[in-house]
Every structure is written in structure tokens, then in C-alpha cells.
Design a protein around this motif. Sequence first.
Motif, PDB file in Angstrom:
ATOM      1  N   ARG A  36       0.824  -1.205   0.000  1.00 27.69           N
ATOM      2  CA  ARG A  36       0.000   0.000   0.000  1.00 27.69           C
ATOM      3  C   ARG A  36       0.864   1.263   0.000  1.00 27.69           C
ATOM      4  O   ARG A  36       0.373   2.359  -0.219  1.00 27.69           O
ATOM      5  CB  ARG A  36      -0.971  -0.005   1.197  1.00 27.69           C
ATOM      6  CG  ARG A  36      -0.359   0.304   2.543  1.00 27.69           C
ATOM      7  CD  ARG A  36      -1.403   0.111   3.641  1.00 27.69           C
ATOM      8  NE  ARG A  36      -0.920   0.589   4.956  1.00 27.69           N
ATOM      9  CZ  ARG A  36      -1.282   1.720   5.538  1.00 27.69           C
ATOM     10  NH1 ARG A  36      -2.142   2.509   4.933  1.00 27.69           N
ATOM     11  NH2 ARG A  36      -0.810   2.064   6.716  1.00 27.69           N
ATOM     12  N   GLU A  37       2.163   1.042   0.284  1.00 26.69           N
ATOM     13  CA  GLU A  37       3.075   2.177   0.236  1.00 26.69           C
ATOM     14  C   GLU A  37       3.523   2.502  -1.186  1.00 26.69           C
ATOM     15  O   GLU A  37       4.194   3.527  -1.436  1.00 26.69           O
ATOM     16  CB  GLU A  37       4.307   1.917   1.106  1.00 26.69           C
ATOM     17  CG  GLU A  37       4.070   2.119   2.594  1.00 26.69           C
ATOM     18  CD  GLU A  37       3.272   0.993   3.221  1.00 26.69           C
ATOM     19  OE1 GLU A  37       2.693   1.151   4.314  1.00 26.69           O
ATOM     20  OE2 GLU A  37       3.194  -0.102   2.595  1.00 26.69           O
ATOM     21  N   ALA A  38       3.195   1.626  -2.183  1.00 22.43           N
ATOM     22  CA  ALA A  38       3.596   1.881  -3.580  1.00 22.43           C
ATOM     23  C   ALA A  38       2.822   3.074  -4.115  1.00 22.43           C
ATOM     24  O   ALA A  38       1.718   3.388  -3.649  1.00 22.43           O
ATOM     25  CB  ALA A  38       3.343   0.650  -4.429  1.00 22.43           C
ATOM     26  N   ALA A  39       3.356   3.664  -5.112  1.00 24.05           N
ATOM     27  CA  ALA A  39       2.713   4.850  -5.678  1.00 24.05           C
ATOM     28  C   ALA A  39       1.451   4.477  -6.442  1.00 24.05           C
ATOM     29  O   ALA A  39       0.481   5.243  -6.476  1.00 24.05           O
ATOM     30  CB  ALA A  39       3.696   5.599  -6.587  1.00 24.05           C
ATOM     31  N   THR A  40       1.464   3.336  -7.087  1.00 20.60           N
ATOM     32  CA  THR A  40       0.315   2.875  -7.887  1.00 20.60           C
ATOM     33  C   THR A  40       0.106   1.398  -7.666  1.00 20.60           C
ATOM     34  O   THR A  40       0.939   0.706  -7.077  1.00 20.60           O
ATOM     35  CB  THR A  40       0.545   3.155  -9.393  1.00 20.60           C
ATOM     36  OG1 THR A  40       1.700   2.415  -9.810  1.00 20.60           O
ATOM     37  CG2 THR A  40       0.749   4.638  -9.665  1.00 20.60           C
ATOM     38  N   ASN A  41      -1.013   0.938  -8.259  1.00 19.23           N
ATOM     39  CA  ASN A  41      -1.339  -0.499  -8.261  1.00 19.23           C
ATOM     40  C   ASN A  41      -1.196  -1.127  -6.864  1.00 19.23           C
ATOM     41  O   ASN A  41      -0.549  -2.148  -6.670  1.00 19.23           O
ATOM     42  CB  ASN A  41      -0.461  -1.239  -9.276  1.00 19.23           C
ATOM     43  CG  ASN A  41      -0.666  -0.739 -10.693  1.00 19.23           C
ATOM     44  OD1 ASN A  41      -1.769  -0.341 -11.060  1.00 19.23           O
ATOM     45  ND2 ASN A  41       0.401  -0.736 -11.498  1.00 19.23           N
ATOM     46  N   ARG A  42      -1.851  -0.529  -5.932  1.00 22.35           N
ATOM     47  CA  ARG A  42      -1.799  -1.039  -4.558  1.00 22.35           C
ATOM     48  C   ARG A  42      -2.739  -2.261  -4.417  1.00 22.35           C
ATOM     49  O   ARG A  42      -3.661  -2.445  -5.198  1.00 22.35           O
ATOM     50  CB  ARG A  42      -2.204   0.074  -3.602  1.00 22.35           C
ATOM     51  CG  ARG A  42      -1.287   1.299  -3.667  1.00 22.35           C
ATOM     52  CD  ARG A  42      -1.796   2.346  -2.662  1.00 22.35           C
ATOM     53  NE  ARG A  42      -1.026   3.573  -2.739  1.00 22.35           N
ATOM     54  CZ  ARG A  42      -1.334   4.615  -3.510  1.00 22.35           C
ATOM     55  NH1 ARG A  42      -2.437   4.552  -4.258  1.00 22.35           N
ATOM     56  NH2 ARG A  42      -0.577   5.693  -3.522  1.00 22.35           N
ATOM     57  N   PRO A  43      -2.572  -3.074  -3.365  1.00 17.18           N
ATOM     58  CA  PRO A  43      -3.442  -4.260  -3.154  1.00 17.18           C
ATOM     59  C   PRO A  43      -4.908  -3.857  -2.975  1.00 17.18           C
ATOM     60  O   PRO A  43      -5.217  -2.771  -2.468  1.00 17.18           O
ATOM     61  CB  PRO A  43      -2.887  -4.877  -1.871  1.00 17.18           C
ATOM     62  CG  PRO A  43      -1.470  -4.415  -1.804  1.00 17.18           C
ATOM     63  CD  PRO A  43      -1.458  -3.019  -2.369  1.00 17.18           C
ATOM     64  N   GLN A  44      -5.790  -4.748  -3.393  1.00 15.43           N
ATOM     65  CA  GLN A  44      -7.229  -4.533  -3.255  1.00 15.43           C
ATOM     66  C   GLN A  44      -7.915  -5.831  -2.776  1.00 15.43           C
ATOM     67  O   GLN A  44      -7.502  -6.929  -3.180  1.00 15.43           O
ATOM     68  CB  GLN A  44      -7.853  -4.112  -4.592  1.00 15.43           C
ATOM     69  CG  GLN A  44      -7.391  -2.786  -5.120  1.00 15.43           C
ATOM     70  CD  GLN A  44      -8.007  -2.493  -6.477  1.00 15.43           C
ATOM     71  OE1 GLN A  44      -8.393  -3.395  -7.211  1.00 15.43           O
ATOM     72  NE2 GLN A  44      -8.068  -1.208  -6.833  1.00 15.43           N
ATOM     73  N   LEU A  45      -8.967  -5.644  -1.947  1.00 17.79           N
ATOM     74  CA  LEU A  45      -9.849  -6.773  -1.555  1.00 17.79           C
ATOM     75  C   LEU A  45     -11.207  -6.487  -2.175  1.00 17.79           C
ATOM     76  O   LEU A  45     -11.839  -5.474  -1.873  1.00 17.79           O
ATOM     77  CB  LEU A  45      -9.994  -6.874  -0.035  1.00 17.79           C
ATOM     78  CG  LEU A  45     -10.857  -8.051   0.468  1.00 17.79           C
ATOM     79  CD1 LEU A  45     -10.187  -9.384   0.147  1.00 17.79           C
ATOM     80  CD2 LEU A  45     -11.090  -7.919   1.974  1.00 17.79           C
ATOM     81  N   VAL A  46     -11.622  -7.339  -3.147  1.00 15.94           N
ATOM     82  CA  VAL A  46     -12.854  -7.128  -3.896  1.00 15.94           C
ATOM     83  C   VAL A  46     -13.891  -8.172  -3.417  1.00 15.94           C
ATOM     84  O   VAL A  46     -13.638  -9.375  -3.530  1.00 15.94           O
ATOM     85  CB  VAL A  46     -12.607  -7.234  -5.404  1.00 15.94           C
ATOM     86  CG1 VAL A  46     -13.919  -7.007  -6.158  1.00 15.94           C
ATOM     87  CG2 VAL A  46     -11.545  -6.215  -5.853  1.00 15.94           C
ATOM     88  N   ILE A  47     -15.050  -7.646  -2.927  1.00 23.37           N
ATOM     89  CA  ILE A  47     -16.101  -8.535  -2.395  1.00 23.37           C
ATOM     90  C   ILE A  47     -17.349  -8.350  -3.237  1.00 23.37           C
ATOM     91  O   ILE A  47     -17.799  -7.224  -3.466  1.00 23.37           O
ATOM     92  CB  ILE A  47     -16.411  -8.200  -0.931  1.00 23.37           C
ATOM     93  CG1 ILE A  47     -15.164  -8.430  -0.059  1.00 23.37           C
ATOM     94  CG2 ILE A  47     -17.585  -9.034  -0.416  1.00 23.37           C
ATOM     95  CD1 ILE A  47     -15.344  -8.012   1.378  1.00 23.37           C
ATOM     96  N   THR A  48     -17.879  -9.448  -3.724  1.00 24.87           N
ATOM     97  CA  THR A  48     -19.138  -9.448  -4.461  1.00 24.87           C
ATOM     98  C   THR A  48     -20.231 -10.004  -3.537  1.00 24.87           C
ATOM     99  O   THR A  48     -20.084 -11.087  -2.979  1.00 24.87           O
ATOM    100  CB  THR A  48     -19.042 -10.295  -5.730  1.00 24.87           C
ATOM    101  OG1 THR A  48     -17.976  -9.794  -6.540  1.00 24.87           O
ATOM    102  CG2 THR A  48     -20.344 -10.261  -6.507  1.00 24.87           C
ATOM    103  N   GLN A  49     -21.349  -9.220  -3.410  1.00 18.53           N
ATOM    104  CA  GLN A  49     -22.475  -9.689  -2.583  1.00 18.53           C
ATOM    105  C   GLN A  49     -23.773  -9.584  -3.358  1.00 18.53           C
ATOM    106  O   GLN A  49     -23.922  -8.737  -4.228  1.00 18.53           O
ATOM    107  CB  GLN A  49     -22.565  -8.879  -1.290  1.00 18.53           C
ATOM    108  CG  GLN A  49     -22.894  -7.409  -1.463  1.00 18.53           C
ATOM    109  CD  GLN A  49     -23.129  -6.699  -0.138  1.00 18.53           C
ATOM    110  OE1 GLN A  49     -23.247  -7.335   0.898  1.00 18.53           O
ATOM    111  NE2 GLN A  49     -23.199  -5.371  -0.176  1.00 18.53           N
ATOM    112  N   THR A  50     -24.670 -10.517  -3.062  1.00 14.75           N
ATOM    113  CA  THR A  50     -26.006 -10.493  -3.663  1.00 14.75           C
ATOM    114  C   THR A  50     -27.013 -10.171  -2.578  1.00 14.75           C
ATOM    115  O   THR A  50     -26.833 -10.509  -1.405  1.00 14.75           O
ATOM    116  CB  THR A  50     -26.345 -11.857  -4.291  1.00 14.75           C
ATOM    117  OG1 THR A  50     -26.250 -12.851  -3.291  1.00 14.75           O
ATOM    118  CG2 THR A  50     -25.391 -12.179  -5.426  1.00 14.75           C
ATOM    119  N   PRO A  51     -28.126  -9.506  -2.985  1.00 14.15           N
ATOM    120  CA  PRO A  51     -29.125  -9.107  -1.985  1.00 14.15           C
ATOM    121  C   PRO A  51     -29.697 -10.327  -1.288  1.00 14.15           C
ATOM    122  O   PRO A  51     -29.755 -11.409  -1.840  1.00 14.15           O
ATOM    123  CB  PRO A  51     -30.171  -8.360  -2.810  1.00 14.15           C
ATOM    124  CG  PRO A  51     -29.459  -7.944  -4.043  1.00 14.15           C
ATOM    125  CD  PRO A  51     -28.439  -9.003  -4.329  1.00 14.15           C
TER     126      PRO A  51
END
Length: 842
Positions: free
Chosen positions: A827-842
Motif C-alpha cells: 500500500r506504500e507503492a505509488a500505484t497499483n496497490r493491493p485490493q480486496l474485492v467482495i461481491t455480494q447479492t441481496p
Amino acid sequence: MLRPRRLHAPRLAALVGGLLLVGGLVPAPAAAALGDIGYQDRSFTGASGSPSGSKPESKLWWNDGFWWASLFDTVSADFHIFRLDLATQAWQDTGVLLDPRTNSRADVLWDGTHLYVASHVYSTNPATGYPSRLYRFSYNAATDTYSLDTGFPVTVNDYRTETLVVEKDGTGKLWATWTQGGQVWVNRTIGNDLTWGTPFVPAVSGTSVAADDISSVIAFGPGKIGVMWSNQNVSAIYFAVHVDGQPDTTWEASRTAVQGPKTADDHVNLKSLQAGSDGRVFAAVKTSMSSSSAPLNNLLVRDPATGDWASYRFGRVSDSHTRPIVMLDEEHGVIHVFATGPQPPGTSGQSGGTIYEKTSPLDSISFSDGYGTPVINDADSGDMNNVTSTKQNVNSTTGLVVLATNDTTRRYWHAYQSLGGAPAPPVANFSGTPVSGTAPLTVDFTDLSSGSPTGWSWAFGDGGTSTLQNPNHEYVNPGTYSVTLVASNAGGDSAPATKTDYIAVSGPPPPAPVADFSGTPTSGVEQLSVDFTDLSSGSPTAWSWAFGDGGTSTLQNPSHFYAAPGTYTVSLTATNAGGSDPETKTGYVVVSPAASAPTADFSGTPTSGDAPLAVQFSDLSTGVATSWSWAFGDGGTSTLQNPSHTYAAAGTYTVGLTASNSVGGDTETKVDYITVSAPPAPTILTFAPLADAQVKSSSATTNYGSLATLRVREDTASPPTTYRSYLKFTVSGITGTVSAIKLRLFVVTQNSNDGGAVYAVGNGWAEGTITWNTAPVIGPTAIGSAGAVTQNTWVEITLDPGAIAADGTYSFALKNASTTSAYYNSREAATNRPQLVITQTP
């Protein structure tokens, strides 16, 4: 025969034919007056009233070859025990005191061991403060004397009464009865002769009586006590029974011995048959009738089988008898009834006169008309009354003594009969219970002989014999047996009474059968005939079928017609002499309706929902369908009876079912039956790391949280230099169901054949302090893995959707199994930092 004093013709003429000369009597002493009958005894001057009364009481008893009496002694002015010298016909004072009260009267009972004297202050107006006492004496046969037992007398009640009668039941309990306050009272001993309970009125009908009514008590067989009382309020005489051993206050309902206008008066005297268990009770009673031909005195007899009473006339109103007593001679089969009657030329005996006797056969009761035979008469004073004797039954051994009093001269008188002569032989008869059964069979035999037998000789037909009156006998072997009884008395033996083939004894029964059966056919259409076959073992002799539709049969192998469709449970009970056994076959016969085309129908669940929608269809067709053809409206079909179908696309679908059998088919179509909606669009949430860092095994205490890269490597060198990385995310906005999770990392520096695996770890670390030594422990199970990764590309590691279910903070560890390092931007990088992507359905 009674032995009268010497009679003289002038005196006889004065009796006007009412007094009959009886031959063979003991000559009177020379001092006897002409015309006297019986024996004049000692004076009772000083005693109150007539001490030989009252009506139900007994003053005499027989014991050890002597007659004894409760008599008043004028010297000591009290009551003593006296013994009769038969040779001189004189009463001898034994000097044994009974009751010192001059106004008392007694009822005496000799039970073979003790003498009981129930003594009460006599009054026709009962009142408290005058205790009724029970004296008990023991007898010394060596000295012919009685002695008062320790602790006696004891108090029975605290009343002066007109009468008090005592009796002992089969358990040894003493009972006493009297009337007071317009009620019939009873008391009894508790545990021993010294302890009396609380007096009570039996809880039976008819016990509310007139002031001058009286009661009496009698023991009779087998095992019962009876109380009889007059009730002039309702003109009836009642009798109530208590069974030995029952609670003292438990009495059978009272029975009416006699009832009708003027049928009751205050005169009751009781006796019962004491040999065996005949159970008959005899009551000498008086009526209040006034018509000259009406019965004035009767003998009542209780039938032991029914409890009913029969009435036999002793004398009419014109005979003017009073105060009757009854005596039984079972040896000779004779009933003796004594009563006061007129002394001619007088015509009334109600206030005294002459004592008369009438007799009757015991088993064929009938009394002659007229006064009867005079047995006690004072020629100079026609005031003889209150005849009394013993509670015991008499025979040729005891003879018979009766006592009376002359209230004018204040003298006792008595008469004596020897009762000699042999009776007629009895007539033998008997019964047995049971008379049939299986071996070994015990039969209770009951003597029913008439004529008062005293001996019995039984032959049971199998070699067994007995001399008991009512024996029981066990028949060990099967067979048919004739039974013979010879009954005897002083008159000789009876003719043998033989009952041929009276007892039938069968062998032991066979084992009970074991029921079983079959039926053919056990299924078919209505109007089905089924043939049933008994398959029971054990040789049954009887069969009881129940076919489940209400039909039954007792045939061994019946046929049964089932008219209506249904499922029927069939049972068979097989029986023989050894018992029964049931066999039940549940749902054994299935009867179907006659063939017809079915009527199609169905249902589905659910009928609406989001795609993809799985619907369970159920066949509801009536009739008997054998095939099914479904069309689900989206091109799908099925031939199952109850299929399941999944609708993949949104839309409205018409469903049809064709149900068929050999007769035909029927189609049911339900238009727009299923409604499928498009699923809602998923929501994608993307989160940046809250913290991330790499740790290094060879620099175990160094923190690398500020680096712009994350690194994973598994070193095999020694010592190793291994890298692992940690990421922490704060998740919010979870409102539905998490359907997918991806960890996105950007690859830098170089390619790697193993981008690493992801593990869920604890949150107990911080980016600025985590080191190799303080890093959370990594568990054994990965929740996602990257595989090979390429430099300058994003890698999306798919994680287990169950790793995140709600808002919160989640930490993950990243490690690989390769010595080739994989590098990712932190997360200290200037770009392309880590991501947590969550998909939820109603």
C-alpha cells in the motif's frame, strides 16, 4: 317330655282343657300344690321386676354336664351363679357373685371356654349414668366352680336399657346391642374382651325406632353376625348382617324380615343352627294384631341362600300368647317354642298366666292350633311369665330347661325335658363344586343332608374317603367318578346317597395353538374374493376371523368378499383347550377401485422466485394413474410421477401434466403457473489495505512495514531466508450474501512459479511493529492460491466466500512453497496497490 308336678282332678278341672296332662314326667315333691306343672324354685323377693326377663335375653347355660343360671339370691340381695341338681330339680347357689345391683338383668353366653354375663340396669326409659357391664368368668372343671377373670367387669355402655344382648362372632369379637333414644345401638370389643369400642348406630335403614322397641344379636354360619330389631314406627322387623373380618361399621343393607299393618311388636328372640354351616336363623316374634283369627306370635326363618325370611304362625290373637322364645334341637330335628298363655278360665296371657310349648319339625315347619302343651303352671297363681333359657341349642345330652317367674308370688319356676329317644336317621344329600375340570381337580363337597346328622362317611370314587361334614378332595387322575355319602345320627345311618358319574376329570390341556394364516389373492380391484387358509400349529379346534371390513367368520378356511376399495387388516384367533393365540396381519388385503381413466391434477412448490428457480412438482391425480407426462413450459419435460425442474431464465411458464393408465389419459394445464424473476444484480465492494508488511526469517526482529513491496519466498538453505507477507482490511457495507472474494495483487520485479497461498490469520499485529517473531501464526488450511505469476500484471486470488460474512476487520497471510520469490506492490507503492474485492447479492 316335660315332667310336671303331680296333678289332681279338681285342679285339672280348673284348667278348662287348656292345660294338657303330659305322661312320663318326674313326680313332684310332696309339698307341690295340686295342679302345679314344673318346679317351683327359690324366691327372688328383693329383686326389681321380673328377673327372668327380658324377651331376647338368656339366663341359663349348659356346661360340663350341668345346667347353670343367673338367679337372684335373697340372702345377699344380689345375683349369683346357680347350678341345677337334676336329681332333686333344685337350684344350688355356688356363691359366685354376678351383679350386686338388684335392679339389673343379665344376658349370659357360654362359648365353651368362658362365661360372659352382660348385665344392665333394667328400665323402659333409657338414661345415662347407669353403666352396662360385661363380666367374664373362667370355669374350673375339677371343682365345678367359676371365677371372675382379672380386669372384669368392663363397661359396654353408660345407659340403663330395657334389654342388652351379647354374642361372639367367628373371629372371637364380642358384639352387644340395645335400643336407646329411639335408635338401635351396637358395640363390640376391640382386640380383646377387656376393650370395648365406641357404641354406634349401624348405617342401615330402619334403625329409627319407637321408645319400647328392642333389638337382639345372633352369630350364624358361616362367619356372620346379625342384628334384628322391631320397628313399630313403620310396623316392621329388620335384620342387618355384618361379615366377620369386615370393618366394624360396615354392614350389609338391612332386610325386612316382616312388614305390614301391626306386624311388629317389641318381642324378639333369636336362635341359629350351630352344627355345620346351615346358616338358618330363627326368630320368635310377636305382632300387634287384634283380630281373633290373626297371627299374634310367629316364627320367622331366614333363608341362607337368599337372605329372605319366611313366617310361620305359632299362635293366633285368640290364643293370647306373649313373650315367645325359640329353642332348637338339631339332633332330633325339632323346634321348641315357649310362650306365656292364658291360665283357664282366664282368656288372656298378656300379663301372665301359664307357660306353654309347641314343637315343629325343623325341616318342615308347622305349629298346631291352640294354646299348646302347658309346661309351667302355678295352680294357685296365674301370673307365670317371662320364660327364658339358653343361647345354646339342645340335644339328648343337655336336655332342655326353661325358667320363668311368678310376679305375684315372687318365685322362680322351671321345667325340664330329657329329650331322650333316638331321632330318625337323616336323609343324605350333598353337592360338590366344581364337578368338572382338569387334573388335578380339587372339589369342595357340601353336606346338604336333612335330619340333623352328626356323622358323615364319604366315598369319592377314586378310593379316597372322609368323615368330615364338608370335606374337599383332590382328584389326581383323569376319569369319571361316582360319589357316595352316608350320613348318621343317634337314630342310625342314612341310606347311601350316590351321585353316579358326578365328577368328570379331564387330562391337562394341550398347549395353546400358534395362529397363522394366508390369503389368496391379497390384492385386486373392488368386488375382490379372498380365500383364507388356516396355517396355525398346535391343533386348534376353533377359529375366529376378523376381515377388517366388519366381516367375521368361525370357519377354519373361510372365503371373504371385499366389496369396497381399501386396505384391510386381517386377524385370526386360533383356540383349543389349552388357550388362544391371535395373529394379525396389518394392511394385508389391498383392494383397488375398478379401472377408469385418471383425472389429472398437480401442484408445484414454489410457483414463483428468482432464476434459477427449482420447483418440486407433485402428482395430485385421482384414479389410478400408471404413467405421467410433464411439460414445464420452457421446453423441459419429464415422465416421473413427482419430478423436480429448474427454470434457468426469467419468465412466466405454463405447465401441463397428462396422467394415463390402460383405460385412457387426462391432461391438466395450468397457464402461467410458474413466474421466474431475473436475479438482482450483485454489489461489488473494493477495499484498500488498512495495513500490510513483509517479514523475514533471517531478520526475525526487523520490521519492514514501510517497504513499498510485499515478498513471499520459502528458502531451503540453512539458515533459511524466508519471506512472508501480511495484509489487513477493514470491511464495511456487507448487507447481503457474500458470493465471491478476490485478493488483487500487482506483480513486480520478476516472474515466479508460485505466487503463494492466502491464509486467514488473527488481527493482533500492526504494520509498524510486525516482525518475523511477532507475526500471527499461519494455520494449515489455505483459503485461496495464486499459482504462477507474471511481472507487471495483476493477479486475482479467489478466496473462500465464507471467509467474510459481515462487516469487520480481517487479516490474511501470504506465503509460497518456492525458492523463487514473488514480489507485489504494497500500500506504500505509488500505484497499483493491493485490493480486496467482495461481491455480494441481496
